[in-house]
Design a protein around this motif. Structure first.
Motif, PDB file in Angstrom:
ATOM      1  N   ASN A 163      58.036  -1.518 -82.282  1.00 35.39           N
ATOM      2  CA  ASN A 163      58.028  -0.536 -81.198  1.00 35.39           C
ATOM      3  C   ASN A 163      57.734   0.866 -81.705  1.00 35.39           C
ATOM      4  OD1 ASN A 163      58.195   0.036 -78.470  1.00 35.39           O
ATOM      5  ND2 ASN A 163      60.370   0.554 -78.559  1.00 35.39           N
ATOM      6  N   GLU A 164      56.684   1.002 -82.497  1.00 40.12           N
ATOM      7  CA  GLU A 164      56.189   2.292 -82.975  1.00 40.12           C
ATOM      8  C   GLU A 164      57.286   3.105 -83.660  1.00 40.12           C
ATOM      9  OE1 GLU A 164      54.499   4.126 -79.531  1.00 40.12           O
ATOM     10  OE2 GLU A 164      52.786   2.776 -79.461  1.00 40.12           O
ATOM     11  N   GLY A 165      58.073   2.445 -84.472  1.00 42.68           N
ATOM     12  CA  GLY A 165      59.091   3.141 -85.246  1.00 42.68           C
ATOM     13  C   GLY A 165      60.378   3.422 -84.516  1.00 42.68           C
ATOM     14  N   LYS A 166      60.442   3.136 -83.231  1.00 45.75           N
ATOM     15  CA  LYS A 166      61.673   3.372 -82.476  1.00 45.75           C
ATOM     16  C   LYS A 166      62.628   2.198 -82.665  1.00 45.75           C
ATOM     17  CE  LYS A 166      58.975   5.828 -78.992  1.00 45.75           C
ATOM     18  NZ  LYS A 166      58.545   5.856 -77.570  1.00 45.75           N
ATOM     19  N   ASP A 167      63.916   2.455 -82.456  1.00 47.79           N
ATOM     20  CA  ASP A 167      64.912   1.408 -82.652  1.00 47.79           C
ATOM     21  C   ASP A 167      65.157   0.573 -81.407  1.00 47.79           C
ATOM     22  OD1 ASP A 167      65.360   1.864 -85.290  1.00 47.79           O
ATOM     23  OD2 ASP A 167      66.998   3.268 -84.970  1.00 47.79           O
ATOM     24  N   SER A 168      64.566   0.939 -80.295  1.00 51.85           N
ATOM     25  CA  SER A 168      64.813   0.164 -79.073  1.00 51.85           C
ATOM     26  C   SER A 168      63.500  -0.458 -78.624  1.00 51.85           C
ATOM     27  CB  SER A 168      65.376   1.075 -77.981  1.00 51.85           C
ATOM     28  OG  SER A 168      64.463   2.125 -77.695  1.00 51.85           O
ATOM     29  N   PRO A 169      63.511  -1.547 -77.844  1.00 46.70           N
ATOM     30  CA  PRO A 169      64.711  -2.265 -77.412  1.00 46.70           C
ATOM     31  C   PRO A 169      65.292  -3.131 -78.525  1.00 46.70           C
ATOM     32  CG  PRO A 169      62.761  -3.364 -76.608  1.00 46.70           C
ATOM     33  CD  PRO A 169      62.280  -2.117 -77.276  1.00 46.70           C
ATOM     34  N   TYR A 170      66.603  -3.361 -78.434  1.00 47.73           N
ATOM     35  CA  TYR A 170      67.281  -4.196 -79.421  1.00 47.73           C
ATOM     36  C   TYR A 170      68.568  -4.723 -78.784  1.00 47.73           C
ATOM     37  CZ  TYR A 170      70.213  -5.218 -83.559  1.00 47.73           C
ATOM     38  OH  TYR A 170      71.038  -5.808 -84.482  1.00 47.73           O
ATOM     39  N   ASP A 171      68.658  -6.036 -78.641  1.00 51.38           N
ATOM     40  CA  ASP A 171      69.893  -6.636 -78.172  1.00 51.38           C
ATOM     41  C   ASP A 171      70.826  -6.746 -79.376  1.00 51.38           C
ATOM     42  OD1 ASP A 171      71.967  -8.026 -77.106  1.00 51.38           O
ATOM     43  OD2 ASP A 171      70.783  -9.673 -76.294  1.00 51.38           O
TER      44      ASP A 171
END
Length: 645
Positions: free
Chosen positions: A383-391
């Protein structure tokens, strides 16, 4: 007479029966090792196409210096003939070898033995044999100057010719008739083991082919990868499920495997749960993945032997990238493409069925509780270096038997077991962080056995580079759940299995040809080589009319009281877990990927539209006819919601 105490006793007993009836299940748990053993001398590790040369379990352990002796291992011993024709014997378990004279033989070019029968090949190409330590050698076959080596295997004599051809004979004496078995140009030595022929061309590389299907060709089985002993193999010796190599200096090495620590061991774990006349079995495997054909075979066997329908058996892969290959990878390098048949038939299938059978046989009255916590072991890699989404949910199922002297824990979290690729670790058999998590839990809690179920971790990677750290953190998060109130499960059991058939959209032959031509320009490029193999496979499908027109997704649900476990096939990304849980916001819902079939990724529109690995290139690695349509997430969610399993 005062009946009150008696009535209170009856009422108390009645309440206890009601409580047991509402809350007790019959539960059994068992696990069997999936560790590779002596069924294969070397195995390919799954999960990574890189390095290009391959990842193998092979290691070489130096044993002794034997000089220019001609050796033949037999029944735990070694027989040797010196250049002067003197024969001697040594105990194969005592190092260094201590030789005892066993009489005069003759100068030997090659020697082999099995069941106390020794065959000797001399410089003239004549073959002699003797069947006892006190007997003399008698001539068995005369005059094949092209023979350079012989191997006796399962009452057949195999020979290696100067041109690299391997031949065998089924006859006896001078009327022996040789037939061709395989050809490896440049081969200098070979041996056989179970269904495999191993050979060397005098380098550090070990080659292997299926003795029952040599047309499949030779594949690499090991090499000096920079972290194991560099052995330039001049001679191979195989006996008693062991492989030995001799180098040009006369140093003897034994083939071993790169096993990890105790925590790294691979397991097949099974949890059997019964209520009234309904039984389910959840099987968790420390494997990278499996084809549907393997799981179907397991389920059909349990149906025949135990009467359990396929819908009541859910099989999950942890997806560790450090277990042997157990599924087909048609577009990978040849050494990655097919599982080792001996490992599958002698280890994997028996372990799965044995674990399931023991779990069913060991069921006893137990209480089941559910708890949920959170973890930060993973991050979204796509996701382009982002931490979300993440369950980030950690779901814990705790089973306590009625006497509370035994505990089973099933932990579900979604994160790729891919940490630890530096140095020798990249070539080491390991369950990765799930094994370290299990180890911590079982050392921390008394009489506890734990198993790990992979969630929707398709695009989630560990934050830490070491599996030990990830496993410790996850175990700590699980202990937090166990230290808080958990909900006792009550109610009945139900189960469902469904298939969502998604039409494929294959490329045209013209488009495939252009794609192949472009990738053929990039010789030595691992990704381009995969693309060429994918192109060849798809063109063959077009030519033969075998192009798959459907890509099935298997949807399975197991309801145990008020806990719902939803299992999806393929490498499922994290959004599916978040989305399915929203269908039943007031229920305890756990979602697992990697169930029943791991044949591609299951991405979302975001992955497909942006062309990241999960949405496009992975489908070529998995030899799929096409990627999924952009609306695949909505189709899966709608199917689950509409069916309301």
């Amino acid at each position: 007479m005062n009946f009150r105490p008696f009535l209170l006793l009856i009422w108390s007993f009645h309440l206890s029966i009601l409580a047991y009836g509402q809350e007790e299940f019959l539960v059994g748990m068992a696990r069997e090792s999936l560790q590779p053993g002596d069924e294969a001398f070397s195995l390919t590790l799954a999960g990574y196409g890189a390095p290009r040369a391959g990842r193998f379990t092979l290691n070489w352990e130096r044993k002794d210096s034997i000089g220019h002796l001609t050796l033949a291992p037999a029944s735990g011993d070694f027989y040797a003939v010196g250049e002067n024709g003197e024969m001697s014997k040594a105990n194969g378990d005592a190092w260094p070898l201590k030789w005892s004279p066993t009489g005069k033989a003759m100068s030997a070019k090659s020697m082999t033995s099995e069941n106390n029968i020794i065959f000797l090949l001399d410089a003239a190409g004549d073959i002699y044999s003797r069947s006892g330590p006190d007997q003399k050698f008698s001539l068995e076959y005369q005059g094949n100057n092209g023979l350079k080596e012989i191997v006796f295997f399962k009452e057949e004599l195999y020979g290696l010719m100067d041109n690299g051809e391997i031949i065998k004979t089924k006859g006896k004496s001078e009327k022996w008739k040789w037939e061709s078995v395989a050809l490896l140009p440049g081969a200098v030595s070979f041996t056989l083991h179970h269904q495999s022929i191993y050979a060397t061309t005098g380098t550090d590389t070990l080659w292997k082919t299926d003795a029952t299907n040599t047309a499949a060709g030779w594949i690499k089985a090991g090499y000096s990868n920079g972290f194991i002993q560099d052995v330039q193999i001049k001679k191979l010796l195989g006996a008693n499920d062991k492989l030995f190599a001799i180098d040009a200096q006369g140093i003897l090495f034994e083939a071993t495997k790169n096993y990890g620590k105790e925590q790294d061991e691979l397991f097949a774990s099974a949890l059997a749960i019964q209520k009234k006349n309904q039984t389910v079995v959840i099987i968790c495997l420390d494997l990278c993945g499996f084809d549907y054909s393997l799981i179907d075979e397991v389920k059909q066997t349990l149906l025949r032997n135990r009467g359990l329908p396929a819908s009541s058996i859910l099989v999950n892969a942890s997806h560790t990238h450090f277990a042997p290959v157990t599924q087909s990878w048609a577009t990978w390098a040849p050494h990655n493409q097919t599982p080792d048949i001996n490992y599958m038939n002698k280890v994997v299938k028996p372990a799965i069925l044995k674990a399931a059978g023991k779990a069913l046989d060991n069921m006893e009255p137990s209480f089941i509780s559910f708890g949920r916590g959170h973890t930060q072991i993973g991050r979204n890699r796509s996701n382009e270096g982002k931490d979300s989404p993440y369950d980030d949910a950690v779901d814990v199922i705790k089973v306590e038997n009625r006497n509370r002297d035994q505990e089973f824990l099933m932990v579900l979290a979604g994160c790729h077991p891919v940490a630890g690729t530096s140095g020798l670790d990249n070539f080491t058999i390991s369950s990765n962080y799930p094994g370290y998590m299990r180890h911590v839990l079982e050392k921390t809690r008394k009489n506890t056995t734990s198993l790990f179920m992979q969630g929707c971790g398709g695009d989630i990677n560990p934050r830490d580079s070491q599996p030990e750290m990830t496993g410790m953190k996850l175990a700590t998060d699980v202990l937090q759940v166990l230290n808080h109130d958990m909900k006792r499960l009550s109610g009945n059991i139900s189960f469902f299995l469904d298939t969502l058939s998604v039409p494929s959209s294959p490329w045209s032959p013209k488009t495939i040809e252009a794609f192949k031509h472009e990738n053929q320009k990039q010789k030595g490029n691992l990704d381009a080589e995969k693309n060429v193999r994918w192109s060849d496979l798809m063109l063959k499908h077009h030519e033969q009319g075998t192009m798959p027109n459907q890509m099935p997704i298997y949807l399975q649900t197991i309801n145990i009281g008020d806990w719902k476990l939803v299992g999806l096939s393929r490498e499922v990304v994290t959004e599916y877990s978040l989305g399915i849980k929203q269908i039943w916001p007031d229920q305890q819902v756990s979602v697992a990927g990697y169930c029943n079939d791991v044949s591609s990724y299951l991405p979302t529109e975001r992955h497909i539209r942006t062309g990241v690995y999960e949405g496009y290139n992975s489908f070529l690695w998995y030899a799929q006819p096409s990627a999924f349509p952009e609306n695949i997430y909505d189709r899966v969610i709608d199917q689950v919601k509409t069916s309301n399993y």
